[in-house]
Design a protein around this motif. Structure first.
Motif, PDB file in Angstrom:
ATOM      1  N   PRO A 154       0.825  -1.215   0.000  1.00 50.99           N
ATOM      2  CA  PRO A 154       0.000   0.000   0.000  1.00 50.99           C
ATOM      3  C   PRO A 154       0.854   1.258   0.000  1.00 50.99           C
ATOM      4  O   PRO A 154       2.050   1.224   0.314  1.00 50.99           O
ATOM      5  CB  PRO A 154      -0.797  -0.127   1.300  1.00 50.99           C
ATOM      6  CG  PRO A 154       0.027  -1.022   2.166  1.00 50.99           C
ATOM      7  CD  PRO A 154       0.698  -1.981   1.241  1.00 50.99           C
ATOM      8  N   GLU A 155       0.253   2.376  -0.344  1.00 53.44           N
ATOM      9  CA  GLU A 155       0.963   3.652  -0.360  1.00 53.44           C
ATOM     10  C   GLU A 155       1.563   3.921   1.019  1.00 53.44           C
ATOM     11  O   GLU A 155       0.871   3.848   2.036  1.00 53.44           O
ATOM     12  CB  GLU A 155      -0.007   4.786  -0.747  1.00 53.44           C
ATOM     13  CG  GLU A 155       0.659   6.128  -0.914  1.00 53.44           C
ATOM     14  CD  GLU A 155       1.595   6.175  -2.110  1.00 53.44           C
ATOM     15  OE1 GLU A 155       2.569   6.952  -2.061  1.00 53.44           O
ATOM     16  OE2 GLU A 155       1.341   5.444  -3.084  1.00 53.44           O
ATOM     17  N   GLY A 156       2.862   4.194   1.045  1.00 52.79           N
ATOM     18  CA  GLY A 156       3.539   4.433   2.310  1.00 52.79           C
ATOM     19  C   GLY A 156       4.194   3.206   2.907  1.00 52.79           C
ATOM     20  O   GLY A 156       4.862   3.297   3.942  1.00 52.79           O
ATOM     21  N   LYS A 194      12.205   0.181  -3.584  1.00 51.33           N
ATOM     22  CA  LYS A 194      10.751   0.158  -3.396  1.00 51.33           C
ATOM     23  C   LYS A 194      10.144  -0.695  -4.507  1.00 51.33           C
ATOM     24  O   LYS A 194       9.886  -0.212  -5.613  1.00 51.33           O
ATOM     25  CB  LYS A 194      10.187   1.575  -3.433  1.00 51.33           C
ATOM     26  CG  LYS A 194       8.687   1.664  -3.153  1.00 51.33           C
ATOM     27  CD  LYS A 194       8.355   1.255  -1.727  1.00 51.33           C
ATOM     28  CE  LYS A 194       6.857   1.368  -1.444  1.00 51.33           C
ATOM     29  NZ  LYS A 194       6.369   2.755  -1.408  1.00 51.33           N
ATOM     30  N   ALA A 200       2.441   2.773   6.312  1.00 52.60           N
ATOM     31  CA  ALA A 200       1.111   2.679   5.707  1.00 52.60           C
ATOM     32  C   ALA A 200       0.092   2.209   6.737  1.00 52.60           C
ATOM     33  O   ALA A 200       0.418   1.447   7.650  1.00 52.60           O
ATOM     34  CB  ALA A 200       1.133   1.718   4.521  1.00 52.60           C
TER      35      ALA A 200
END
Length: 206
Positions: free
Chosen positions: A133-135, A170, A192
């Motif tokens: 997920p984002e983060g 990432k 996240a």
């Protein structure tokens, strides 16, 4: 004229998991990971007793490819990726081969970390990413010469990537990363709100 070259290079392999093998659907894999985590009481107990954030099957389930066909599909793909990486590393395996030693699920909640470590007794280690997920935290890789640098100055922030003391990678969902098992690495704190899911593994030489 001065000549400067790079020596003793540390290699990192990154590719889509589904570049090889029968293909794995990340959503189906994530659902399988959650289902296994929910049923794995021994794994839950181990995580609680050892202060492990979230869930891992590392200490409880050793036969995921036998239990669940989707993990057998993952292994089929990983075998091909590891063979390609071993060829790039110019390994002379003689009459031996690299085979899967172990494979496990990691579900890392918000605030969870995996501290710096290596994978002793293995040759190639890696991770394939199921839910990012984002983060979600990247993978942090450490220069293996760090303990020998003694009085060396720190590197400038604008130093070339191959001179940085730490590299952050990432990956995207569906990626597989491979590195030699002696390379120290960690997962920094997951920032996240959702859980970060990955499947990690080791290959040994037999």
């Amino acid at each position: 004229m001065a000549q400067i070259e790079s020596l003793f290079v540390t290699r990192l392999y990154q590719a889509p998991l589904n570049e090889h093998g029968p293909g794995v659907d990340p959503a189906e894999l994530a659902a399988s990971c959650y289902s296994i985590a929910e049923d794995d009481e021994a794994g839950q107990d181990w995580c609680e007793e050892n202060g492990y954030p979230g869930y891992t099957s590392y200490a409880s389930l050793t036969d995921l490819p036998w239990r669940f066909p989707i993990f057998a599909d993952i292994v089929a793909a990983l075998d091909a990726h590891v063979a390609a990486f071993a060829d790039d590393l110019a390994f002379d395996l003689g009459d031996g081969t690299l085979v899967l030693e172990d494979l496990w699920i990691n579900i890392l909640p918000e605030g969870g970390t995996h501290s710096s470590h290596i994978h002793p007794h293995s040759v190639i280690s890696g991770t394939t990413y199921v839910q990012m997920p984002e983060g979600a935290s990247a993978l942090k890789l450490e220069d293996p010469r760090s303990a020998r640098m003694m009085a060396a100055p720190t590197r400038r922030k604008d130093a070339r990537r191959d001179l940085q003391p730490f590299i952050y990678v990432k990956p995207a969902v569906g990626d597989v990363l491979l590195w030699e098992s002696w390379l120290r690495h960690e997962v920094p704190m997951n920032m996240a709100e959702e859980e970060r899911i990955s499947v990690s593994f080791n290959y040994k030489w037999v």
